[in-house]
Design a protein around this motif. Structure first.
Motif, PDB file in Angstrom:
ATOM      1  N   GLN A  76      44.746  42.462  38.049  1.00  0.00           N
ATOM      2  CA  GLN A  76      44.248  42.766  39.313  1.00  0.00           C
ATOM      3  C   GLN A  76      42.792  41.852  39.543  1.00  0.00           C
ATOM      4  OE1 GLN A  76      44.256  46.626  40.740  1.00  0.00           O
ATOM      5  NE2 GLN A  76      46.559  46.744  40.605  1.00  0.00           N
ATOM      6  N   TYR A  77      42.700  40.901  38.685  1.00  0.00           N
ATOM      7  CA  TYR A  77      41.486  39.985  38.694  1.00  0.00           C
ATOM      8  C   TYR A  77      41.890  38.508  38.233  1.00  0.00           C
ATOM      9  CZ  TYR A  77      38.150  44.101  38.580  1.00  0.00           C
ATOM     10  OH  TYR A  77      37.721  45.171  38.901  1.00  0.00           O
ATOM     11  N   GLU A  85      31.547  36.230  35.683  1.00  0.00           N
ATOM     12  CA  GLU A  85      30.746  37.140  36.592  1.00  0.00           C
ATOM     13  C   GLU A  85      30.008  38.106  35.894  1.00  0.00           C
ATOM     14  OE1 GLU A  85      33.080  36.539  40.797  1.00  0.00           O
ATOM     15  OE2 GLU A  85      33.557  38.152  39.480  1.00  0.00           O
ATOM     16  N   ARG A  93      30.819  40.863  41.848  1.00  0.00           N
ATOM     17  CA  ARG A  93      32.035  40.215  42.341  1.00  0.00           C
ATOM     18  C   ARG A  93      32.279  39.413  43.330  1.00  0.00           C
ATOM     19  NH1 ARG A  93      33.415  40.740  37.338  1.00  0.00           N
ATOM     20  NH2 ARG A  93      34.244  42.337  36.625  1.00  0.00           N
ATOM     21  N   ALA A  94      32.669  38.227  43.319  1.00  0.00           N
ATOM     22  CA  ALA A  94      32.711  37.180  44.369  1.00  0.00           C
ATOM     23  C   ALA A  94      34.405  37.022  44.738  1.00  0.00           C
ATOM     24  CB  ALA A  94      31.922  36.028  44.440  1.00  0.00           C
ATOM     25  N   TYR A  95      34.948  38.090  45.210  1.00  0.00           N
ATOM     26  CA  TYR A  95      36.355  37.684  45.675  1.00  0.00           C
ATOM     27  C   TYR A  95      37.410  37.384  44.433  1.00  0.00           C
ATOM     28  CZ  TYR A  95      34.337  37.931  50.192  1.00  0.00           C
ATOM     29  OH  TYR A  95      33.712  38.482  51.080  1.00  0.00           O
ATOM     30  N   THR A  96      37.099  38.002  43.315  1.00  0.00           N
ATOM     31  CA  THR A  96      37.879  37.745  42.109  1.00  0.00           C
ATOM     32  C   THR A  96      38.632  39.123  41.919  1.00  0.00           C
ATOM     33  OG1 THR A  96      35.941  38.555  40.506  1.00  0.00           O
ATOM     34  CG2 THR A  96      36.307  35.997  40.915  1.00  0.00           C
ATOM     35  N   ASN A  97      38.416  40.160  42.454  1.00  0.00           N
ATOM     36  CA  ASN A  97      39.182  41.436  42.279  1.00  0.00           C
ATOM     37  C   ASN A  97      40.384  41.295  43.350  1.00  0.00           C
ATOM     38  OD1 ASN A  97      40.497  43.857  42.379  1.00  0.00           O
ATOM     39  ND2 ASN A  97      38.608  44.930  42.556  1.00  0.00           N
ATOM     40  N   LEU A  98      41.485  40.979  42.821  1.00  0.00           N
ATOM     41  CA  LEU A  98      42.864  40.928  43.413  1.00  0.00           C
ATOM     42  C   LEU A  98      43.599  42.270  43.704  1.00  0.00           C
ATOM     43  CD1 LEU A  98      44.301  37.904  41.485  1.00  0.00           C
ATOM     44  CD2 LEU A  98      42.775  37.833  43.514  1.00  0.00           C
TER      45      LEU A  98
END
Length: 100
Positions: A76-77, A85, A93-98
């Motif tokens: 999920q990343y 990061e 976090r800059a939108y790396t968490n999926l």
């Protein structure tokens, strides 16, 4: 990175990697190249979030009828970006968490 840490390699020349040089999406296209170079070998792409970076490579696999196998791990990343990061930006976090 999971594969290098956990997979037990039995012979030399079984591992192909970008060596963490920031080449997200490298795995699928490296697997395509390996399958073309050694059509008799079992080629497996062990991939994570970066799979979505070059999903169009699936078209090459189908058009060329390559026997590439893919194992997609869902952590999920965007793993390598999240690692940077953590190391340099205090886990901001800059939108790396999926995930959710």
């Amino acid at each position: 990175m999971w594969a290098v840490q956990w997979y037990k390699y039995r012979r030399p020349r079984q591992w192909l990697t970008s060596s963490c040089l920031g080449a997200m999406g490298f795995g699928l296209h490296a697997a395509i190249g390996a399958a073309v170079a050694r059509p008799e070998a079992l080629v497996i792409d062990i991939d994570g979030g970066s799979f979505m970076m070059n999903v169009q490579g699936l078209a090459a696999v189908q058009v060329e009828n390559l026997p590439v196998k893919m194992m997609i791990l869902n952590d999920q990343y965007l793993g390598m970006a999240a690692q940077w990061e953590d190391l340099f930006y205090k886990a901001n976090r800059a939108y790396t968490n999926l995930g959710n």
